[in-house]
Enzyme design. Sequence first.
Site, PDB file in Angstrom:
ATOM      1  N   HIS A  40      34.185  48.929  35.692  1.00  0.00           N
ATOM      2  CA  HIS A  40      34.063  49.347  37.079  1.00  0.00           C
ATOM      3  C   HIS A  40      33.521  50.766  37.157  1.00  0.00           C
ATOM      4  O   HIS A  40      34.184  51.687  37.638  1.00  0.00           O
ATOM      5  CB  HIS A  40      35.421  49.237  37.786  1.00  0.00           C
ATOM      6  CG  HIS A  40      35.775  47.831  38.113  1.00  0.00           C
ATOM      7  ND1 HIS A  40      37.063  47.373  38.210  1.00  0.00           N
ATOM      8  CD2 HIS A  40      34.983  46.754  38.361  1.00  0.00           C
ATOM      9  CE1 HIS A  40      37.050  46.081  38.503  1.00  0.00           C
ATOM     10  NE2 HIS A  40      35.807  45.692  38.593  1.00  0.00           N
ATOM     11  N   HIS A  73      38.559  42.849  31.021  1.00  0.00           N
ATOM     12  CA  HIS A  73      39.501  42.261  31.966  1.00  0.00           C
ATOM     13  C   HIS A  73      39.967  40.874  31.544  1.00  0.00           C
ATOM     14  O   HIS A  73      41.019  40.410  31.971  1.00  0.00           O
ATOM     15  CB  HIS A  73      38.855  42.128  33.354  1.00  0.00           C
ATOM     16  CG  HIS A  73      38.452  43.425  33.962  1.00  0.00           C
ATOM     17  ND1 HIS A  73      37.162  43.712  34.343  1.00  0.00           N
ATOM     18  CD2 HIS A  73      39.177  44.526  34.246  1.00  0.00           C
ATOM     19  CE1 HIS A  73      37.103  44.922  34.844  1.00  0.00           C
ATOM     20  NE2 HIS A  73      38.312  45.454  34.794  1.00  0.00           N
ATOM     21  N   HIS A 123      41.931  40.996  41.778  1.00  0.00           N
ATOM     22  CA  HIS A 123      41.381  41.692  40.612  1.00  0.00           C
ATOM     23  C   HIS A 123      41.061  40.683  39.501  1.00  0.00           C
ATOM     24  O   HIS A 123      41.839  39.756  39.245  1.00  0.00           O
ATOM     25  CB  HIS A 123      42.389  42.724  40.099  1.00  0.00           C
ATOM     26  CG  HIS A 123      41.792  43.715  39.149  1.00  0.00           C
ATOM     27  ND1 HIS A 123      41.601  43.432  37.809  1.00  0.00           N
ATOM     28  CD2 HIS A 123      41.331  44.982  39.335  1.00  0.00           C
ATOM     29  CE1 HIS A 123      41.062  44.484  37.215  1.00  0.00           C
ATOM     30  NE2 HIS A 123      40.883  45.436  38.120  1.00  0.00           N
ATOM     31  N   GLU A 125      41.230  40.868  36.324  1.00  0.00           N
ATOM     32  CA  GLU A 125      42.230  40.770  35.253  1.00  0.00           C
ATOM     33  C   GLU A 125      43.356  39.820  35.642  1.00  0.00           C
ATOM     34  O   GLU A 125      43.782  38.981  34.852  1.00  0.00           O
ATOM     35  CB  GLU A 125      42.816  42.147  34.930  1.00  0.00           C
ATOM     36  CG  GLU A 125      43.858  42.084  33.810  1.00  0.00           C
ATOM     37  CD  GLU A 125      44.579  43.403  33.583  1.00  0.00           C
ATOM     38  OE1 GLU A 125      45.791  43.370  33.314  1.00  0.00           O
ATOM     39  OE2 GLU A 125      43.929  44.457  33.689  1.00  0.00           O
ATOM     40  N   THR A 165      47.712  45.296  33.631  1.00  0.00           N
ATOM     41  CA  THR A 165      47.793  46.442  32.712  1.00  0.00           C
ATOM     42  C   THR A 165      47.623  47.774  33.428  1.00  0.00           C
ATOM     43  O   THR A 165      48.095  48.803  32.949  1.00  0.00           O
ATOM     44  CB  THR A 165      46.733  46.338  31.604  1.00  0.00           C
ATOM     45  OG1 THR A 165      45.440  46.207  32.200  1.00  0.00           O
ATOM     46  CG2 THR A 165      47.006  45.156  30.698  1.00  0.00           C
ATOM     47  N   SER A 221      37.420  50.537  40.752  1.00  0.00           N
ATOM     48  CA  SER A 221      38.263  50.601  39.554  1.00  0.00           C
ATOM     49  C   SER A 221      39.729  50.683  39.966  1.00  0.00           C
ATOM     50  O   SER A 221      40.156  51.651  40.596  1.00  0.00           O
ATOM     51  CB  SER A 221      37.883  51.818  38.704  1.00  0.00           C
ATOM     52  OG  SER A 221      38.870  52.056  37.720  1.00  0.00           O
ATOM     53  N   SER A 222      40.501  49.675  39.585  1.00  0.00           N
ATOM     54  CA  SER A 222      41.919  49.627  39.951  1.00  0.00           C
ATOM     55  C   SER A 222      42.676  50.822  39.392  1.00  0.00           C
ATOM     56  O   SER A 222      43.433  51.482  40.100  1.00  0.00           O
ATOM     57  CB  SER A 222      42.545  48.327  39.448  1.00  0.00           C
ATOM     58  OG  SER A 222      43.932  48.318  39.670  1.00  0.00           O
ATOM     59  N   ASN A 223      42.464  51.129  38.097  1.00  0.00           N
ATOM     60  CA  ASN A 223      43.250  52.215  37.492  1.00  0.00           C
ATOM     61  C   ASN A 223      42.867  53.572  38.076  1.00  0.00           C
ATOM     62  O   ASN A 223      43.704  54.465  38.196  1.00  0.00           O
ATOM     63  CB  ASN A 223      43.101  52.198  35.965  1.00  0.00           C
ATOM     64  CG  ASN A 223      41.710  52.593  35.500  1.00  0.00           C
ATOM     65  OD1 ASN A 223      41.401  53.762  35.352  1.00  0.00           O
ATOM     66  ND2 ASN A 223      40.853  51.603  35.263  1.00  0.00           N
ATOM     67  N   SER A 264      37.528  53.766  33.117  1.00  0.00           N
ATOM     68  CA  SER A 264      36.151  53.270  33.053  1.00  0.00           C
ATOM     69  C   SER A 264      35.122  54.384  33.255  1.00  0.00           C
ATOM     70  O   SER A 264      33.957  54.101  33.503  1.00  0.00           O
ATOM     71  CB  SER A 264      35.949  52.191  34.132  1.00  0.00           C
ATOM     72  OG  SER A 264      36.861  51.144  33.979  1.00  0.00           O
TER      73      SER A 264
END
Length: 645
Positions: A40, A73, A123, A125, A165, A221-223, A264
């Site tokens: 991402h 992912h 998402h 993942e 994660t 980007s989730s994180n 990322s």
Amino acid sequence: MEILRAETAGFCFGVDRAVKLTYDLLKQGHKVATLGPLIHNPQCVADLEKKGAITLQTPDDLPDGYEIIIRSHGVPESVYESLQARGVTIHDATCPFVAKIHRLAKRAGEEGKALFVAGDQAHPEVQGIVGHSCGPVFVFADLEELQRLNLPEIAKNGGFVVAQTTFEAKKWRECVEFLKKVYTNLEIFDTICNATWARQHEAECLAKQCDLMIVIGGRHSSNTQKLVTVAGHYTKAVSIETAAELDKNWFHGVHRVGVTAGASTPSSIIEEVLSSMSEEIREEELSFEEMIDASLKPIYNGKVVKGIVTAVAPSEIQVDIGTKQTGFVKLEELTNDPSAKTEDLVKKGDELDLIVTKVNDQEGIVYLSKKRFDENKGKEEVAAAVESGEIMDGYVTEANSGGLVALVKNVRVFIPRSQATLRHSEDYTALVKQNVKLKIKQCEGRHIVGSIREVLAEEADKKREAFWQDVAVDKKYTGVVKSLTNYGAFVDIGGVDGLVHISELSWNRIKHPSEVVNVGDTIEVYVKDLDMENKKVSLGYKKAEDNPWEKFKAEYPIGSEFTAPVVSITKFGAFVRILPGVDGLVHISEISRERVEKVSDVLSVGQEVQVKLIDVDYDKKRISLSMKALLPEEPAQDEDEAEAE
């Protein structure tokens, strides 16, 4: 201006592994495609595409001659099967931490257990994790969604609980604490990767030390977005993808700024941002000197001012109040609603009425409050309502063990549990996020108490009075089931609770009212009987047109022949189900032309038998059936044969 860089900023192990694999394959001349963006980060994906990689939306889009890369992912099991069936070369870059969750998901399905996934359902993942279980799967984004799941019912055989994660560590701890207190048959696996834990912890520590946090990473980007959320709990936090998005206004009055980046984000982008920040800061320090002689309007605590919103961040907004100072309004000073978000409350260019709460001339900062301005304005009306008894509109924001908190004219009003509902048995927490009407009973300083129950009681009294003036036997009402007992259901038909006896709920025999209705159901009833003296109402629910005996009378004349199942056996015969609620008896003498010693020797429960209707007593509700009447007559013997015998 001091800049603190997070040591954990940049690629995590899984992303670094996937990116290196892709670059190496391209360098070796392979024609490769990634299933979805490899990471991402738009800049990194664009660079890979320049070097020949293509990005697919689905496996079916893969051109002939191309090899496919499974990104970190991961993907559902069905994707592997589809690609293998086509003979496609697969380069699996699934993060090892994600692959571990896939194995747990598969094991849950094989053991017949439910799988619970903490994460974002949209998402990739999470979609990959879900695709590795052959059993029931439930995804929840936070504690609120988890609490809405009926876990005891859907996890009768036990269950596995895992997390995306990159799930927010704080939310995971809340969910785990809830699960451990309430359920005993769930196995909880902490699958948030170590890199995510480390990044979020470091972002939290930096945010506590800094006036501003810059988080670098892709918007999808989730994180990265989790880091913004974590940092935003403690200070102003902004998210950018590249150095071009930096805004020099962010650095006004900032002494220490923290910089971190999502898993990322390439190191080259991080370095570019750090370099640009240094230049912006130097320019800001020069231009700030020119602003010293700007507007010298006096500013002091308690002053009411107007501010124009110039920037909106998750934890605060920045406003221009027409002075040399920069104004800030923190989220908790914008509203009393703890679930509200700044972007939902204001936007750039909005003009707000504010009260000054703190002036820091040394740093050129003014802290302000919209909430206090609104409270001061609304409190006068709330205080007046104590004397007038006026019914006011409120919005319930939260519930606790003692009762509810509602906003009335932007003022926080406490509603004791005993004053929240008309009936003590009702769930008062269901009123959270609901508009209510209430009376203000007390207003002394910050101690403001209200009552919803008083308003409901007055409304109920009016409804009851109107009901008893208008009620009549056989009159129909639409009511709501309020409670169930072993002997019937109590239904609210307009301020009055009437009883539907269990015998009036169904033409069939039932053991408990819950077989027909549930609390909260809206049903049609009619008045069967009235006790005006004691103010009691008996209600009917089952309808005459649904009476199975009426249907039987219309469809089964004497002499009818039909097939029906045996539902019970006695010493004197067998009962056969004609219609639900209507059984007929085949007497032992009507089973066969031959003598039957024991009914169970000939018939069994569930057996379908051919019968003939031979008699009905509608008063006693007795039906006589015969199997023998449908058997062929025995052949008559010849006279000569009879004489010979």
